[in-house]
Design a protein around this motif. Structure first.
Motif, short mmCIF file in Angstrom:
data_model
loop_
_atom_site.label_atom_id
_atom_site.label_comp_id
_atom_site.label_asym_id
_atom_site.label_seq_id
_atom_site.Cartn_x
_atom_site.Cartn_y
_atom_site.Cartn_z
N PRO A 165 0.82 -1.22 0.00
CA PRO A 165 0.00 0.00 0.00
C PRO A 165 0.85 1.26 0.00
O PRO A 165 1.85 1.35 0.71
CB PRO A 165 -0.81 -0.14 1.29
N PHE A 166 0.44 2.22 -0.81
CA PHE A 166 1.15 3.49 -0.93
C PHE A 166 0.54 4.48 0.06
O PHE A 166 -0.68 4.61 0.14
CB PHE A 166 1.02 4.02 -2.36
N PRO A 167 1.36 5.19 0.85
CA PRO A 167 0.82 6.07 1.91
C PRO A 167 -0.12 7.15 1.41
O PRO A 167 -0.96 7.65 2.16
CB PRO A 167 2.09 6.69 2.53
N GLY A 168 -0.03 7.54 0.13
CA GLY A 168 -0.86 8.62 -0.37
C GLY A 168 -2.28 8.23 -0.76
O GLY A 168 -3.08 9.08 -1.13
N HIS A 169 -2.61 6.94 -0.67
CA HIS A 169 -3.96 6.51 -1.05
C HIS A 169 -4.99 7.03 -0.04
O HIS A 169 -4.72 7.19 1.15
CB HIS A 169 -4.05 4.98 -1.08
N MET A 175 -6.84 14.39 -5.36
CA MET A 175 -7.14 13.83 -6.68
C MET A 175 -7.21 12.31 -6.59
O MET A 175 -6.35 11.67 -5.99
CB MET A 175 -6.04 14.23 -7.66
N VAL A 176 -8.26 11.72 -7.16
CA VAL A 176 -8.43 10.27 -7.17
C VAL A 176 -8.07 9.76 -8.56
O VAL A 176 -8.62 10.23 -9.56
CB VAL A 176 -9.87 9.87 -6.80
N THR A 177 -7.15 8.81 -8.61
CA THR A 177 -6.71 8.24 -9.88
C THR A 177 -7.24 6.83 -10.03
O THR A 177 -6.91 5.94 -9.25
CB THR A 177 -5.17 8.22 -9.98
N PHE A 178 -8.10 6.65 -11.03
CA PHE A 178 -8.49 5.31 -11.45
C PHE A 178 -7.46 4.85 -12.47
O PHE A 178 -6.96 5.65 -13.26
CB PHE A 178 -9.88 5.32 -12.09
N ASP A 245 1.37 1.88 -8.07
CA ASP A 245 1.41 2.79 -6.93
C ASP A 245 0.93 4.19 -7.28
O ASP A 245 0.79 5.04 -6.40
CB ASP A 245 2.81 2.82 -6.28
N GLU A 246 0.63 4.44 -8.57
CA GLU A 246 0.03 5.72 -8.97
C GLU A 246 -1.49 5.71 -8.79
O GLU A 246 -2.12 6.76 -8.82
CB GLU A 246 0.33 6.02 -10.44
N PHE A 247 -2.07 4.51 -8.65
CA PHE A 247 -3.52 4.38 -8.67
C PHE A 247 -4.11 4.50 -7.27
O PHE A 247 -3.47 4.14 -6.28
CB PHE A 247 -3.95 3.02 -9.23
N ILE A 262 -4.35 -9.05 -10.71
CA ILE A 262 -5.30 -8.86 -9.61
C ILE A 262 -4.57 -8.95 -8.28
O ILE A 262 -4.76 -8.12 -7.38
CB ILE A 262 -6.43 -9.90 -9.68
N ALA A 263 -3.72 -9.97 -8.13
CA ALA A 263 -3.00 -10.15 -6.87
C ALA A 263 -2.09 -8.97 -6.58
O ALA A 263 -1.97 -8.52 -5.43
CB ALA A 263 -2.20 -11.45 -6.91
N GLU A 264 -1.42 -8.43 -7.61
CA GLU A 264 -0.54 -7.28 -7.41
C GLU A 264 -1.33 -6.04 -7.00
O GLU A 264 -0.91 -5.31 -6.09
CB GLU A 264 0.23 -7.00 -8.70
N ALA A 265 -2.48 -5.81 -7.65
CA ALA A 265 -3.31 -4.66 -7.28
C ALA A 265 -3.83 -4.79 -5.86
O ALA A 265 -3.89 -3.81 -5.11
CB ALA A 265 -4.47 -4.52 -8.27
#
Length: 354
Positions: A165-169, A175-178, A245-247, A262-265
């Motif tokens: 998990p990326f701390p900025g989520h 801004m929300v990035t799909f 990690d951008e999403f 899927i597993a990576e996401a």
């Protein structure tokens, strides 16, 4: 125990990456990797103790006789083949050496006419057929009529030190990035991604990053322009999974991704939005299931996206549940142990039969 791994091409792919992790993690085995087309570009990160090379020209063409000679000369106990292109080595093995055989079915490689019959032939002779995709394993049993005792489901393993998990989520108001990563092959499905995004109503700034190439890209770009979304929908070409990690949300719609993706996401702590089809319903955390919708329903996708973009707490909770599920169900150590166990089982059965 020595294993001979035969690939049509040992270029970078999910299958070559999985084998690399297994080679590094499973002790007590020697490995020889052969590429039938001569491409060994995936070998750069392998330990020096692993033998990697092209099919030797001195053996002649990779026909049945040449493949049989390769198998005999390897001195291996177990033959592992990867994808339809390498299945000829498995058939050559039936006619002579008779090594224990494990065939790894590549979920990105469609089964061509006669392909299911070839799989049934090696299964009838005692080969195991490995799937990383739960939905495809079920399909193989029900439709291709592969005996279930010859099927092995080994879900992908994820390096949770790399995918985390990326701390900025899930920052409220940010801004929300799909995001989507995958081939842009099915025009209807890819265009539907853009259509669903442009129909999403939100009080929060949002954007859609599409990574991938394929024949559907021009139509999707044209729709984004027509909807006035060029500044919010970005087509960025092919990319590695590192861009996850951008999403903030992984959105695939009807473009059902491979189990590895899927597993990576999930490991990155992302909510996953798309059709309740393929592997996602079998893999995501329970908390994520309500945001999988009926296939081909653009309005349903748009409603889910709107809920997530306007509710950072839901994004955070669903993403955290997915990350926990990935650490439990898709750990590299678990995958490596599963392959090591299968190698021992295959070799043991051959010794018993011999």
């Amino acid at each position: 125990m020595k294993l001979l791994h035969v690939f049509q091409s040992f270029a970078p792919s999910p299958a070559s990456a999985r084998l690399g992790e297994v080679v590094r993690g499973a002790r007590g085995c020697r490995h020889q990797i052969v590429s039938l087309d001569g491409d060994i570009s995936a070998s750069a990160d392998l330990p020096a103790r692993v033998s990697v090379g092209p099919f030797k020209a001195g053996r002649g063409r990779p026909d049945q006789l040449g493949l049989r000679r390769l198998i005999v000369d390897s001195g291996a106990e177990v033959l592992c083949t990867y994808g339809a292109g390498a299945l000829d080595a498995g058939l050559a093995n039936l006619a002579g050496p008779g090594l224990a055989h494990i065939h790894h079915h590549d979920e990105s490689d469609p089964v061509k006419p006669g392909g299911a019959a070839r799989l049934r032939s090696i299964a009838a002779a005692g080969a195991f057929i490995v799937f990383t995709s739960p939905s495809l394993a079920n399909h193989a049993a029900a439709t291709w009529r592969i005996p279930r005792d010859r099927l092995r489901l080994i879900p992908p393993g994820v390096d949770t030190r790399r995918f985390r998990p990326f701390p900025g989520h899930a920052v409220p108001g940010a801004m929300v990035t799909f995001g989507f990563i995958g081939p842009l092959a099915d025009e209807r499905a890819v265009v539907a991604l853009v259509r669903a995004f442009t129909r999403t109503r939100s009080k929060t700034s949002m954007q859609f990053a599409v990574y991938g190439e394929g024949p559907a890209r021009p139509a999707a770009e044209s729709l984004a322009r027509a909807k006035g979304a060029r500044g919010r929908v970005f087509f960025r070409g092919a990319a590695s999974p590192a861009v996850l990690d951008e999403f903030d949300v992984f959105f695939y719609g009807d473009n059902c991704p491979m189990a590895d993706r899927i597993a990576e996401a999930m490991a990155c702590g992302l909510p996953i939005v798309g059709a309740a089809a393929g592997d996602a319903p079998h893999m995501v955390a329970r908390e994520n299931l309500p945001i999988l919708t009926a296939p081909r329903d653009v309005e349903a996708y748009a409603l889910v996206l709107a809920r997530l973009v306007n509710d950072s707490a839901s994004r955070e909770a669903i993403g955290a549940a997915n990350a926990a599920e990935a650490r439990e169900a898709y750990a590299l150590a678990r995958m490596t142990a599963d392959y090591a166990s299968l190698y021992r089982e295959a070799a043991g059965r051959r010794r018993t039969a011999g």
